[in-house]
Scaffold this motif. Structure first.
Motif, PDB file in Angstrom:
ATOM      1  N   THR B 122      -3.616  47.348 -27.739  1.00 39.38           N
ATOM      2  CA  THR B 122      -2.705  46.365 -28.153  1.00 39.38           C
ATOM      3  C   THR B 122      -3.065  45.093 -27.359  1.00 39.38           C
ATOM      4  O   THR B 122      -2.964  43.994 -27.936  1.00 39.38           O
ATOM      5  N   LEU B 123      -3.039  45.265 -26.015  1.00 41.79           N
ATOM      6  CA  LEU B 123      -3.379  44.043 -25.156  1.00 41.79           C
ATOM      7  C   LEU B 123      -4.578  43.352 -25.419  1.00 41.79           C
ATOM      8  O   LEU B 123      -4.764  42.131 -25.771  1.00 41.79           O
ATOM      9  N   ALA B 124      -5.768  44.122 -25.764  1.00 40.32           N
ATOM     10  CA  ALA B 124      -7.157  43.470 -26.155  1.00 40.32           C
ATOM     11  C   ALA B 124      -6.666  42.918 -27.539  1.00 40.32           C
ATOM     12  O   ALA B 124      -7.349  41.756 -27.683  1.00 40.32           O
ATOM     13  N   LEU B 126      -4.006  41.512 -28.822  1.00 35.46           N
ATOM     14  CA  LEU B 126      -3.128  40.237 -28.622  1.00 35.46           C
ATOM     15  C   LEU B 126      -3.899  39.204 -28.131  1.00 35.46           C
ATOM     16  O   LEU B 126      -3.831  37.843 -28.391  1.00 35.46           O
ATOM     17  N   VAL B 127      -4.650  39.322 -26.993  1.00 36.09           N
ATOM     18  CA  VAL B 127      -5.185  38.577 -26.173  1.00 36.09           C
ATOM     19  C   VAL B 127      -6.370  37.899 -27.035  1.00 36.09           C
ATOM     20  O   VAL B 127      -6.464  36.877 -26.960  1.00 36.09           O
ATOM     21  N   ALA B 128      -6.974  38.841 -28.008  1.00 31.53           N
ATOM     22  CA  ALA B 128      -8.014  38.098 -28.661  1.00 31.53           C
ATOM     23  C   ALA B 128      -7.403  37.138 -29.525  1.00 31.53           C
ATOM     24  O   ALA B 128      -7.993  36.261 -30.013  1.00 31.53           O
ATOM     25  N   GLN B 129      -6.188  37.362 -30.178  1.00 30.56           N
ATOM     26  CA  GLN B 129      -5.415  36.334 -31.106  1.00 30.56           C
ATOM     27  C   GLN B 129      -5.271  35.172 -30.394  1.00 30.56           C
ATOM     28  O   GLN B 129      -5.350  34.017 -30.971  1.00 30.56           O
ATOM     29  N   LEU B 130      -5.003  35.214 -29.117  1.00 31.27           N
ATOM     30  CA  LEU B 130      -4.679  33.992 -28.309  1.00 31.27           C
ATOM     31  C   LEU B 130      -5.895  32.934 -28.589  1.00 31.27           C
ATOM     32  O   LEU B 130      -5.828  31.756 -28.475  1.00 31.27           O
ATOM     33  N   SER B 131      -7.076  33.552 -28.229  1.00 29.00           N
ATOM     34  CA  SER B 131      -8.351  32.796 -27.955  1.00 29.00           C
ATOM     35  C   SER B 131      -8.983  32.344 -29.232  1.00 29.00           C
ATOM     36  O   SER B 131     -10.177  31.994 -29.245  1.00 29.00           O
TER      37      SER B 131
END
Lengths: 132, 132
Positions: B122-124, B126-131
């Motif tokens: 999930t973290l990976a 969501l973080v990918a969504q940010l960038s």
DNA sequence: TATTGTTATACTCTATAACTATA
DNA sequence: TATAGTTATAGAGTATAACAATA
């Protein structure tokens, strides 16, 4: 790739960029802003500050010198140890620190603009778990 | 605080620290490793490289000089534009780049060691969504 | 004329080693 | 002796401005 690590590295670069940009708008370097934010809450000794910033104490001396030259922090003598000093923000330093913090937060939140609120909360929670 | 932004800033500092540590073990600076990783996949022109690293072209000249002095990259002439050159890794540069990447990933994954697999994924994501 | 890259210059950042003053 | 901090020194990172060569 899609691994957690790669995502974190990419994010870290983005945050750095924002931080550097905000610092520059205030006529400062990112390192100077980090220092400023750390001493904003309370007076901090050089040794503790060096550890928090992951710097040699001699590197910190110069960094504090340069921020002090801009009248954003001052060294005050430690009351219990005459070898030591503590670094505190000036009024102007507190003002600049607040601006930088606000701007960094604002721009980073903007990056998460298109995410659902639930996802944002989840992200904050998971990231917090990492830095424990 | 608990906001996304504050969490990201904290993470960014952690990643920086890991990156700097790994670079240092190879006798390099974090900037030099960033450069190395960027040109690892393919030869890249100075202009594109400067943009990717968020540097002025003149700053990049010196950075490439220093990494080239260590025989980790070389400049090759651009075939279609005689003003330009492209930076490529040497065999040794590719070796060092791979070590650094592997070590950074390993240590960052270790930070997420205590998390559930589902949370990591999930973290990976969501973080990918940010960038994006 | 515009663009790619380098050079010259000035600061900032950083570490290592040696030092001063106090604990 | 050990610790807090500074000084001296050297190298790395960075930006600005001016420049060369090519497009």
């Amino acid at each position: 790739m899609g691994s957690v690590a790669d995502a974190l590295v990419r994010i870290s670069r983005l945050v750095d960029r924002v931080f550097t940009e905000v610092a520059r708008e205030q006529g400062l370097t990112p390192q100077q802003v980090h220092l400023l934010c750390l001493v904003d809450a309370r007076a901090v000794g050089m040794k503790e500050l060096a550890e928090a910033l992951d710097l040699e104490k001699s590197s910190l001396t110069g960094l504090v010198d340069r921020v002090a030259r801009r009248r954003l922090v001052t060294r005050i003598p430690d009351e219990h140890d005459r070898r030591a000093c503590r670094v505190t923000v000036t009024d102007e330093g507190a003002r600049v620190s607040a601006i930088c913090h606000r701007e960094v937060v604002r721009r980073l939140e903007a990056m998460a603009d298109h995410m659902a609120d639930a996802d944002k909360q989840t992200l904050a929670k998971l990231v917090a778990q990492l830095s424990d």
